[in-house]
Design a protein around this motif. Structure first.
Motif, mmCIF file in Angstrom:
data_model
loop_
_atom_site.group_PDB
_atom_site.id
_atom_site.type_symbol
_atom_site.label_atom_id
_atom_site.label_comp_id
_atom_site.label_asym_id
_atom_site.label_seq_id
_atom_site.Cartn_x
_atom_site.Cartn_y
_atom_site.Cartn_z
ATOM 1 N N GLY A 50 -12.296 15.186 -15.656
ATOM 2 C CA GLY A 50 -11.364 14.977 -14.556
ATOM 3 C C GLY A 50 -11.535 15.997 -13.449
ATOM 4 N N THR A 51 -11.243 15.557 -12.222
ATOM 5 C CA THR A 51 -11.321 16.469 -11.079
ATOM 6 C C THR A 51 -9.983 17.129 -10.789
ATOM 7 O OG1 THR A 51 -10.781 14.728 -9.493
ATOM 8 C CG2 THR A 51 -13.126 15.084 -9.989
ATOM 9 N N GLY A 52 -8.903 16.519 -11.270
ATOM 10 C CA GLY A 52 -7.590 17.067 -10.970
ATOM 11 C C GLY A 52 -7.135 16.727 -9.568
ATOM 12 N N LEU A 53 -7.731 15.714 -8.962
ATOM 13 C CA LEU A 53 -7.353 15.340 -7.595
ATOM 14 C C LEU A 53 -6.534 14.055 -7.531
ATOM 15 C CD1 LEU A 53 -10.654 16.197 -5.708
ATOM 16 C CD2 LEU A 53 -8.527 17.508 -5.772
ATOM 17 N N GLY A 54 -6.608 13.214 -8.552
ATOM 18 C CA GLY A 54 -5.933 11.914 -8.509
ATOM 19 C C GLY A 54 -4.444 12.001 -8.264
ATOM 20 N N LEU A 55 -3.733 12.787 -9.044
ATOM 21 C CA LEU A 55 -2.280 12.889 -8.869
ATOM 22 C C LEU A 55 -1.914 13.708 -7.636
ATOM 23 C CD1 LEU A 55 -1.097 13.213 -12.559
ATOM 24 C CD2 LEU A 55 -0.814 11.263 -11.026
ATOM 25 N N ALA A 56 -2.777 14.640 -7.238
ATOM 26 C CA ALA A 56 -2.539 15.388 -5.999
ATOM 27 C C ALA A 56 -2.602 14.440 -4.805
ATOM 28 C CB ALA A 56 -3.551 16.520 -5.850
ATOM 29 N N ILE A 57 -3.582 13.534 -4.825
ATOM 30 C CA ILE A 57 -3.697 12.536 -3.759
ATOM 31 C C ILE A 57 -2.516 11.578 -3.806
ATOM 32 C CG2 ILE A 57 -5.073 10.568 -2.957
ATOM 33 C CD1 ILE A 57 -7.571 12.209 -3.874
ATOM 34 N N ALA A 58 -2.106 11.179 -5.006
ATOM 35 C CA ALA A 58 -0.949 10.288 -5.155
ATOM 36 C C ALA A 58 0.303 10.925 -4.553
ATOM 37 C CB ALA A 58 -0.721 9.964 -6.631
ATOM 38 N N LYS A 59 0.522 12.198 -4.828
ATOM 39 C CA LYS A 59 1.685 12.898 -4.278
ATOM 40 C C LYS A 59 1.608 12.963 -2.760
ATOM 41 C CE LYS A 59 4.447 17.126 -4.559
ATOM 42 N NZ LYS A 59 5.046 16.797 -3.312
ATOM 43 N N LYS A 60 0.419 13.226 -2.228
ATOM 44 C CA LYS A 60 0.227 13.305 -0.770
ATOM 45 C C LYS A 60 0.525 11.955 -0.117
ATOM 46 C CE LYS A 60 -1.654 14.969 3.136
ATOM 47 N NZ LYS A 60 -0.821 14.475 4.221
ATOM 48 N N ILE A 61 0.060 10.872 -0.724
ATOM 49 C CA ILE A 61 0.337 9.540 -0.194
ATOM 50 C C ILE A 61 1.832 9.272 -0.190
ATOM 51 C CG2 ILE A 61 0.072 7.060 -0.644
ATOM 52 C CD1 ILE A 61 -2.800 7.740 -1.626
ATOM 53 N N MET A 62 2.516 9.622 -1.277
ATOM 54 C CA MET A 62 3.973 9.416 -1.321
ATOM 55 C C MET A 62 4.677 10.282 -0.279
ATOM 56 S SD MET A 62 4.592 6.960 -3.302
ATOM 57 C CE MET A 62 6.377 7.066 -3.338
ATOM 58 N N ASP A 63 4.244 11.526 -0.124
ATOM 59 C CA ASP A 63 4.824 12.397 0.912
ATOM 60 C C ASP A 63 4.634 11.782 2.297
ATOM 61 O OD1 ASP A 63 5.564 14.206 -1.056
ATOM 62 O OD2 ASP A 63 3.952 15.636 -0.605
ATOM 63 N N ASP A 64 3.438 11.245 2.547
ATOM 64 C CA ASP A 64 3.146 10.622 3.847
ATOM 65 C C ASP A 64 4.028 9.411 4.111
ATOM 66 O OD1 ASP A 64 1.177 12.513 4.255
ATOM 67 O OD2 ASP A 64 -0.512 11.139 3.870
ATOM 68 N N HIS A 65 4.513 8.776 3.067
ATOM 69 C CA HIS A 65 5.389 7.602 3.198
ATOM 70 C C HIS A 65 6.860 7.961 2.963
ATOM 71 C CE1 HIS A 65 1.477 5.623 2.843
ATOM 72 N NE2 HIS A 65 2.050 4.608 3.451
ATOM 73 N N GLN A 66 7.177 9.230 3.063
ATOM 74 C CA GLN A 66 8.538 9.739 2.849
ATOM 75 C C GLN A 66 9.106 9.275 1.511
ATOM 76 O OE1 GLN A 66 7.893 8.274 6.193
ATOM 77 N NE2 GLN A 66 7.174 10.362 6.502
ATOM 78 N N GLY A 67 8.234 9.222 0.529
ATOM 79 C CA GLY A 67 8.638 8.807 -0.806
ATOM 80 C C GLY A 67 8.591 9.962 -1.773
ATOM 81 N N GLU A 68 8.842 9.635 -3.018
ATOM 82 C CA GLU A 68 8.862 10.661 -4.064
ATOM 83 C C GLU A 68 8.075 10.159 -5.269
ATOM 84 O OE1 GLU A 68 12.210 13.184 -6.602
ATOM 85 O OE2 GLU A 68 12.852 11.731 -5.097
ATOM 86 N N LEU A 69 7.375 11.072 -5.916
ATOM 87 C CA LEU A 69 6.598 10.774 -7.116
ATOM 88 C C LEU A 69 7.181 11.603 -8.247
ATOM 89 C CD1 LEU A 69 3.364 9.710 -7.885
ATOM 90 C CD2 LEU A 69 3.302 12.137 -8.236
ATOM 91 N N ILE A 70 7.565 10.939 -9.339
ATOM 92 C CA ILE A 70 8.139 11.628 -10.493
ATOM 93 C C ILE A 70 7.283 11.291 -11.714
ATOM 94 C CG2 ILE A 70 10.147 11.848 -12.002
ATOM 95 C CD1 ILE A 70 11.848 10.980 -9.559
ATOM 96 N N ILE A 71 6.883 12.323 -12.429
ATOM 97 C CA ILE A 71 6.049 12.164 -13.621
ATOM 98 C C ILE A 71 6.792 12.742 -14.816
ATOM 99 C CG2 ILE A 71 3.868 12.816 -14.707
ATOM 100 C CD1 ILE A 71 2.785 13.193 -11.858
ATOM 101 N N LYS A 72 6.819 11.984 -15.914
ATOM 102 C CA LYS A 72 7.440 12.513 -17.130
ATOM 103 C C LYS A 72 6.781 11.899 -18.348
ATOM 104 C CE LYS A 72 11.129 9.134 -17.534
ATOM 105 N NZ LYS A 72 12.504 8.892 -17.845
ATOM 106 N N ASN A 73 6.842 12.610 -19.445
ATOM 107 C CA ASN A 73 6.398 12.071 -20.726
ATOM 108 C C ASN A 73 7.530 11.250 -21.314
ATOM 109 O OD1 ASN A 73 3.753 13.063 -20.945
ATOM 110 N ND2 ASN A 73 4.479 15.050 -21.627
ATOM 111 N N ASN A 74 7.175 10.192 -22.008
ATOM 112 C CA ASN A 74 8.167 9.365 -22.681
ATOM 113 C C ASN A 74 8.584 10.049 -23.978
ATOM 114 O OD1 ASN A 74 7.720 7.465 -20.651
ATOM 115 N ND2 ASN A 74 6.120 6.462 -21.837
#
Length: 113
Positions: free
Chosen positions: A76-100
């Protein structure tokens, strides 16, 4: 286009987490991978919730999983979720990650109306 990239990445992560869990099972054990998508509208927000029954996030990285170069995967590069968070920030959204509680993880995208 960005939201499509975001969703593709999240489904890819979920599938990889399931494959990781399967590889870690004792030989001869079987499991069925499951990824679910739920869409909800509540309090003028749109929720996109992706849940899987994969390996989940290691406790040591869960809090920082959206920061660049944080990964638990060997390749893994460790960039996938960082990019996901950036996209959500750009859309004034929020990204929440949790284990079940039992297994797997849930990623929630919250879009404000």
């Amino acid at each position: 286009i960005q939201i499509g990239q975001l969703l593709t990445n999240l489904f890819k992560n979920a599938a990889e987490a399931i494959m990781q869990k399967i590889q870690d099972l004792p030989k001869g054990s079987k499991t069925i991978g499951k990824i679910s998508l739920k869409l909800l509208e509540e309090d003028n927000n749109l929720f996109v919730i992706i849940t899987d029954n994969g390996a989940g996030f290691p406790d040591g990285i869960l809090e920082n999983a959206t920061e660049p170069y944080v990964t638990s995967r060997d390749n893994g590069t460790g960039l996938g979720l960082a990019i996901a968070k950036k996209i959500m920030d750009d859309h004034q959204g929020e990204l929440i990650i949790k284990n079940n509680p039992e297994d797997g993880a849930t990623v929630s995208l919250i879009f404000k109306k």
